[in-house]
Design a protein around this motif. Sequence first.
Motif, PDB file in Angstrom:
ATOM      1  N   LYS A 194     -39.151 -23.618  14.113  1.00 17.86           N
ATOM      2  CA  LYS A 194     -38.436 -22.341  14.205  1.00 17.86           C
ATOM      3  C   LYS A 194     -38.364 -21.860  15.652  1.00 17.86           C
ATOM      4  O   LYS A 194     -37.321 -21.350  16.093  1.00 17.86           O
TER       5      LYS A 194
ATOM      6  N   VAL B  57     -35.635 -23.921  17.373  1.00 15.40           N
ATOM      7  CA  VAL B  57     -34.293 -23.518  16.956  1.00 15.40           C
ATOM      8  C   VAL B  57     -33.912 -22.172  17.568  1.00 15.40           C
ATOM      9  O   VAL B  57     -32.769 -21.972  18.003  1.00 15.40           O
TER      10      VAL B  57
ATOM     11  N   ILE C 105     -32.622 -22.725  21.223  1.00 14.18           N
ATOM     12  CA  ILE C 105     -31.548 -23.671  21.540  1.00 14.18           C
ATOM     13  C   ILE C 105     -30.443 -22.990  22.343  1.00 14.18           C
ATOM     14  O   ILE C 105     -29.893 -23.561  23.292  1.00 14.18           O
TER      15      ILE C 105
ATOM     16  N   PHE D 219     -26.485 -33.603  16.405  1.00 13.80           N
ATOM     17  CA  PHE D 219     -26.339 -32.314  15.729  1.00 13.80           C
ATOM     18  C   PHE D 219     -25.469 -31.402  16.581  1.00 13.80           C
ATOM     19  O   PHE D 219     -25.381 -31.553  17.798  1.00 13.80           O
TER      20      PHE D 219
ATOM     21  N   ASP E 176     -24.096 -27.403  17.697  1.00 10.91           N
ATOM     22  CA  ASP E 176     -24.563 -26.020  17.846  1.00 10.91           C
ATOM     23  C   ASP E 176     -24.139 -25.163  16.654  1.00 10.91           C
ATOM     24  O   ASP E 176     -24.902 -24.324  16.171  1.00 10.91           O
TER      25      ASP E 176
ATOM     26  N   VAL F 254     -26.400 -25.507  13.657  1.00  8.87           N
ATOM     27  CA  VAL F 254     -27.686 -24.832  13.833  1.00  8.87           C
ATOM     28  C   VAL F 254     -27.532 -23.325  13.649  1.00  8.87           C
ATOM     29  O   VAL F 254     -28.380 -22.667  13.037  1.00  8.87           O
ATOM     30  N   LYS F 255     -26.443 -22.761  14.158  1.00  7.44           N
ATOM     31  CA  LYS F 255     -26.200 -21.328  13.989  1.00  7.44           C
ATOM     32  C   LYS F 255     -26.050 -20.964  12.515  1.00  7.44           C
ATOM     33  O   LYS F 255     -26.483 -19.897  12.076  1.00  7.44           O
TER      34      LYS F 255
ATOM     35  N   GLY G 200     -29.632 -23.137  10.627  1.00  3.67           N
ATOM     36  CA  GLY G 200     -30.966 -22.978  11.203  1.00  3.67           C
ATOM     37  C   GLY G 200     -31.786 -24.251  11.117  1.00  3.67           C
ATOM     38  O   GLY G 200     -31.310 -25.353  11.404  1.00  3.67           O
ATOM     39  N   THR G 201     -33.022 -24.126  10.674  1.00  5.81           N
ATOM     40  CA  THR G 201     -33.941 -25.270  10.642  1.00  5.81           C
ATOM     41  C   THR G 201     -33.547 -26.317   9.606  1.00  5.81           C
ATOM     42  O   THR G 201     -34.038 -27.451   9.663  1.00  5.81           O
TER      43      THR G 201
ATOM     44  N   VAL H 169     -31.002 -28.033   9.408  1.00  3.67           N
ATOM     45  CA  VAL H 169     -30.337 -29.170  10.050  1.00  3.67           C
ATOM     46  C   VAL H 169     -31.317 -30.308  10.302  1.00  3.67           C
ATOM     47  O   VAL H 169     -30.955 -31.488  10.233  1.00  3.67           O
ATOM     48  N   PHE H 170     -32.569 -29.973  10.552  1.00  5.25           N
ATOM     49  CA  PHE H 170     -33.566 -30.971  10.939  1.00  5.25           C
ATOM     50  C   PHE H 170     -34.524 -31.324   9.803  1.00  5.25           C
ATOM     51  O   PHE H 170     -35.518 -32.014  10.028  1.00  5.25           O
TER      52      PHE H 170
ATOM     53  N   ASN I  29     -28.167 -33.492  21.152  1.00  9.16           N
ATOM     54  CA  ASN I  29     -26.992 -32.650  21.361  1.00  9.16           C
ATOM     55  C   ASN I  29     -26.591 -32.749  22.829  1.00  9.16           C
ATOM     56  O   ASN I  29     -27.378 -32.420  23.720  1.00  9.16           O
TER      57      ASN I  29
END
Length: 347
Positions: A185, A188, A191, A313, A315, A318-319, A322-323, A325-326, A339
């Motif tokens: 967290k 993220v 980033i 990945f 941006d 992720v927006k 959030g987490t 994605v991973f 990225n």
Amino acid sequence: SLFGALACFGLMFFMNAPYAFLSIVLMIGLYVLLVRTNPDKRTLAVIFQGVIFQLSRQLQVYLQKAKKERTASWRPSAIAISEDSFRRLAAFDLLRWISQKYGFGTYIHLIKGYLSRSSHQEATKVKERLIRIAEASRSNVYVDTMISPSYTSSIAQAIQLPGVAGTENNLILFEFSRSNPEKLKDIVDNIKLVKAVDFDLAILASTERGFGLKRELHIWITPADYDNATLMILLAYIILGHREWADAEIKIFALFPHATIREEKERLLALIKEGQLPISPHNIRFLAREEDKDIRQIISEHSADADLVILGFRDEAVKRLGTEVFEGFEEIGNILFVNAGQEKRIK
């Protein structure tokens, strides 16, 4: 060897005894002069170290004043930040592989807190431990410590650090444990800060399995990864340049929706032909994805035994997610999420 040194020493006298004797006298005289003018530096090692420091200073000043070479080629000048240097070596290992031949690496151990006498003493001890690790692994990584009250402030300081080789840093590496992802967290949340300075970003999701046997490195390219693909491939080949990955091979998977795989395949091959992707078409395996099948499931089926998997990945993802994605790659070992800031090419 000792015999070789003695033989060379004797050969000097056989060639020209007066000049050999004179050179020895001059060397002894120079050493005595240096010792007398610097009474606190009585060993050749310390004197030589002082010369190296002066030379390094002059080179750094010269590089700062000189005009930087502007070229389309790219070499990683990476910074890694971690609080878990002595719990997990995954980030340090990855950084030393990247910086062994083609890149430059700075590893920073983060100590949470404010600067004080006790925290400074702790940082000194930690740095000594890191230096021993770097020496034992025969790495080309520059190690240091940073005392900072928060993760965000440490990143802000790190991305402003000058590169150790006189080049500007361009890549930052984070790491978190998939079995205990509490650091994810924080990564993220920061980033956006990293992308504000156009740094390339790599996030290593490490597992207890580590990097396995270092025999297989898998790269996955999807329609959303064209901007990241070149950086993913370059990092893979740079890692393979390290002696510990000498027996490894790279496998590249191109995963596209079943309905558009023909168009996406032509697009990818066109990029390769134009030189925008540094790979051969023969090294790519094209896979079609059905709409009802999750990407994570497909990747897990083909890369469960890979020693390192590289994924891209965006941006925007992720927006939005959030987490998430991973997360969701439980069947896979270590994963490097990448990225890219700008297009990359290699010399």
